[in-house]
Write a protein that holds these residues in place. Structure first.
Motif, PDB file in Angstrom:
ATOM      1  N   LEU A   1       0.820  -1.299   0.027  1.00 11.91           N
ATOM      2  CA  LEU A   1       0.070  -0.092   0.039  1.00 11.91           C
ATOM      3  C   LEU A   1       0.919   1.124  -0.033  1.00 11.91           C
ATOM      4  O   LEU A   1       0.537   2.243  -0.561  1.00 11.91           O
ATOM      5  N   GLY A   2       2.005   1.152   0.625  1.00 16.01           N
ATOM      6  CA  GLY A   2       3.023   2.307   0.968  1.00 16.01           C
ATOM      7  C   GLY A   2       3.390   2.814  -0.717  1.00 16.01           C
ATOM      8  O   GLY A   2       3.593   3.908  -0.879  1.00 16.01           O
ATOM      9  N   ARG A   3       3.715   1.425  -1.418  1.00 21.68           N
ATOM     10  CA  ARG A   3       4.137   1.756  -2.816  1.00 21.68           C
ATOM     11  C   ARG A   3       3.178   2.377  -3.568  1.00 21.68           C
ATOM     12  O   ARG A   3       3.448   3.196  -4.563  1.00 21.68           O
ATOM     13  N   ILE A   4       1.912   2.069  -3.407  1.00 19.68           N
ATOM     14  CA  ILE A   4       0.696   2.640  -4.228  1.00 19.68           C
ATOM     15  C   ILE A   4       0.760   3.981  -3.834  1.00 19.68           C
ATOM     16  O   ILE A   4       0.549   5.033  -4.645  1.00 19.68           O
ATOM     17  N   ALA A   5       0.940   4.346  -2.494  1.00 22.33           N
ATOM     18  CA  ALA A   5       0.630   5.674  -2.029  1.00 22.33           C
ATOM     19  C   ALA A   5       1.881   6.818  -2.695  1.00 22.33           C
ATOM     20  O   ALA A   5       1.457   7.703  -3.298  1.00 22.33           O
ATOM     21  N   GLY A   6       2.961   6.169  -2.598  1.00 23.15           N
ATOM     22  CA  GLY A   6       4.118   6.669  -3.421  1.00 23.15           C
ATOM     23  C   GLY A   6       3.818   6.944  -4.917  1.00 23.15           C
ATOM     24  O   GLY A   6       4.131   7.961  -5.744  1.00 23.15           O
ATOM     25  N   TRP A   7       3.157   6.063  -5.464  1.00 22.54           N
ATOM     26  CA  TRP A   7       2.831   6.041  -7.125  1.00 22.54           C
ATOM     27  C   TRP A   7       1.888   7.270  -7.173  1.00 22.54           C
ATOM     28  O   TRP A   7       1.842   8.301  -8.084  1.00 22.54           O
ATOM     29  N   ILE A   8       0.985   7.206  -6.185  1.00 21.71           N
ATOM     30  CA  ILE A   8      -0.173   8.111  -6.284  1.00 21.71           C
ATOM     31  C   ILE A   8       0.293   9.682  -6.235  1.00 21.71           C
ATOM     32  O   ILE A   8       0.298  10.595  -7.028  1.00 21.71           O
ATOM     33  N   MET A   9       1.434  10.000  -5.325  1.00 21.24           N
ATOM     34  CA  MET A   9       1.834  11.180  -5.024  1.00 21.24           C
ATOM     35  C   MET A   9       2.690  11.448  -6.227  1.00 21.24           C
ATOM     36  O   MET A   9       2.764  12.793  -6.549  1.00 21.24           O
ATOM     37  N   ALA A  10       3.320  10.620  -6.790  1.00 18.19           N
ATOM     38  CA  ALA A  10       4.400  10.972  -7.779  1.00 18.19           C
ATOM     39  C   ALA A  10       3.399  11.194  -9.300  1.00 18.19           C
ATOM     40  O   ALA A  10       4.144  11.923  -9.801  1.00 18.19           O
ATOM     41  N   ASN A  11       2.388  10.847  -9.323  1.00 21.66           N
ATOM     42  CA  ASN A  11       1.581  10.864 -10.578  1.00 21.66           C
ATOM     43  C   ASN A  11       0.398  11.842 -10.591  1.00 21.66           C
ATOM     44  O   ASN A  11      -0.295  12.253 -11.490  1.00 21.66           O
ATOM     45  N   ARG A  12      -0.072  12.184  -9.023  1.00 22.07           N
ATOM     46  CA  ARG A  12      -1.060  13.348  -9.290  1.00 22.07           C
ATOM     47  C   ARG A  12      -0.789  14.571  -9.586  1.00 22.07           C
ATOM     48  O   ARG A  12       0.256  15.150  -9.188  1.00 22.07           O
ATOM     49  N   ARG A  13      -1.343  15.066 -10.623  1.00 18.57           N
ATOM     50  CA  ARG A  13      -1.031  16.490 -11.279  1.00 18.57           C
ATOM     51  C   ARG A  13      -0.917  17.453  -9.931  1.00 18.57           C
ATOM     52  O   ARG A  13      -0.028  18.238 -10.135  1.00 18.57           O
ATOM     53  N   SER A  14      -1.848  17.694  -9.296  1.00 15.29           N
ATOM     54  CA  SER A  14      -2.021  18.489  -8.190  1.00 15.29           C
ATOM     55  C   SER A  14      -0.659  18.457  -7.251  1.00 15.29           C
ATOM     56  O   SER A  14       0.007  19.370  -6.900  1.00 15.29           O
ATOM     57  N   ASN A  15      -0.091  17.148  -7.174  1.00 16.41           N
ATOM     58  CA  ASN A  15       0.938  17.021  -6.088  1.00 16.41           C
ATOM     59  C   ASN A  15       2.242  17.624  -6.863  1.00 16.41           C
ATOM     60  O   ASN A  15       2.885  18.156  -6.362  1.00 16.41           O
ATOM     61  N   ARG A  16       2.116  17.297  -8.013  1.00 12.84           N
ATOM     62  CA  ARG A  16       3.382  17.540  -8.842  1.00 12.84           C
ATOM     63  C   ARG A  16       3.500  19.058  -8.888  1.00 12.84           C
ATOM     64  O   ARG A  16       4.518  19.695  -8.746  1.00 12.84           O
ATOM     65  N   GLU A  17       2.387  19.728  -9.093  1.00 11.37           N
ATOM     66  CA  GLU A  17       2.417  21.359  -9.445  1.00 11.37           C
ATOM     67  C   GLU A  17       2.526  21.887  -7.851  1.00 11.37           C
ATOM     68  O   GLU A  17       3.372  22.833  -7.901  1.00 11.37           O
ATOM     69  N   ARG A  18       2.334  21.204  -6.761  1.00  9.23           N
ATOM     70  CA  ARG A  18       2.618  21.762  -5.513  1.00  9.23           C
ATOM     71  C   ARG A  18       3.943  21.610  -5.240  1.00  9.23           C
ATOM     72  O   ARG A  18       4.622  22.520  -4.524  1.00  9.23           O
ATOM     73  N   ASN A  19       4.619  20.540  -5.584  1.00  7.80           N
ATOM     74  CA  ASN A  19       6.094  20.412  -5.202  1.00  7.80           C
ATOM     75  C   ASN A  19       6.870  21.391  -6.242  1.00  7.80           C
ATOM     76  O   ASN A  19       7.654  22.148  -5.637  1.00  7.80           O
ATOM     77  N   GLU A  20       6.455  21.416  -7.585  1.00  4.99           N
ATOM     78  CA  GLU A  20       7.175  22.474  -8.433  1.00  4.99           C
ATOM     79  C   GLU A  20       7.022  23.976  -7.751  1.00  4.99           C
ATOM     80  O   GLU A  20       7.926  24.535  -7.670  1.00  4.99           O
ATOM     81  N   TRP A  21       5.901  24.390  -7.171  1.00  3.33           N
ATOM     82  CA  TRP A  21       5.392  25.545  -6.756  1.00  3.33           C
ATOM     83  C   TRP A  21       6.526  25.905  -5.316  1.00  3.33           C
ATOM     84  O   TRP A  21       6.810  26.843  -5.241  1.00  3.33           O
ATOM     85  N   THR A  22       6.639  24.764  -4.447  1.00  2.58           N
ATOM     86  CA  THR A  22       7.325  25.053  -3.481  1.00  2.58           C
ATOM     87  C   THR A  22       8.724  25.250  -3.712  1.00  2.58           C
ATOM     88  O   THR A  22       9.265  26.408  -3.293  1.00  2.58           O
TER      89      THR A  22
END
Ligand SMILES: C[S@@+](CC[C@H](N)C(=O)[O-])C[C@H]1O[C@@H](n2cnc3c(N)ncnc32)[C@H](O)[C@@H]1O
Length: 204
Positions: A18-39
């Protein structure tokens, strides 16, 4: 454990399948990519900067830091071996080049003395830190003079709203002020269903 608790636990300390899936979601969710780039953009990274990310997860912000700090050094800190595996896979070339170091652990594992970094960032980690006062004191102690720290947060859970985001931002601002940070400002990134906030402060 309830389903909600199980999910939260996997974002707090991803492990196993489940942790690997959570990591996959974080890496691929557009909003998370945007949030990290913005930070990372808020840090005004210079090419020779030494940067540390607290709770690097699958390594999106590390990737953004590495793209900017071509002659610098980047450290990713996370207490989850599962996340460090994913961050390692994402940034394998930078590790081979000696530009990226991944460390297993928490802020408590960083040496307390000696300014070591020009920039510190985190995204959606502050809510998991067990003692925010101690966390921001440690961040302050490892930051160089004129160094910058950005702490990003986006509320989750039932019906999250802007008020929730600003409440956390105010708490972070207060802890940063007590730790000694100056020129503290709160930035907002419009997102659904609630904005992300980032509290940015400088070491005088
Ligand atoms: C919600 S994830 C965010 C990951 C990444 N920053 C991102 O935005 O994609 C939270 C991350 O913080 C890590 N984490 C939580 N508490 C931590 C702590 N006390 N010390 C180090 N890492 C921590 C977790 O293992 C996880 O990788």
């Amino acid at each position: 454990m309830s389903l909600r608790k199980t999910v939260v636990e996997q974002f707090k300390n991803p492990h196993g399948f489940l942790g690997r899936i959570a990591g996959w979601i974080m890496a691929n969710r557009r909003s998370n990519r945007e949030r990290n780039e913005w930070t990372v953009a808020l840090l005004n990274v210079q090419s020779t900067d030494r940067i540390i990310e607290i709770g690097c997860g699958p390594g999106l912000a590390l990737e953004a830091c590495l793209a900017r700090a071509a002659d610098g050094h980047v450290v990713g800190l996370d207490h989850s071996p599962t996340m460090l595996d994913q961050a390692r896979a994402r940034n394998a070339e930078a590790i081979r080049e000696g530009r990226l170091e991944l460390r297993l652990g928490t802020l408590d594992d960083l040496p307390a003395t000696g300014a070591a970094f020009d920039k510190i960032c985190s995204a959606n980690v502050v809510q998991f830190l067990p003692d925010r006062g101690s966390a921001f004191r440690k961040m302050y102690s490892v930051l160089n003079a004129k160094g910058v720290a950005a702490t990003t947060y986006m509320p989750r859970g039932k019906n999250p709203n802007r008020e929730n985001a600003l409440t956390m931002a105010e708490d972070v601002r207060r802890h940063m002020e007590v730790a000694g940070f100056t020129n503290i400002r709160i930035e907002e990134l419009p997102m659904n269903p609630a904005p992300a906030v980032s509290v940015v402060g400088e070491h005088p």
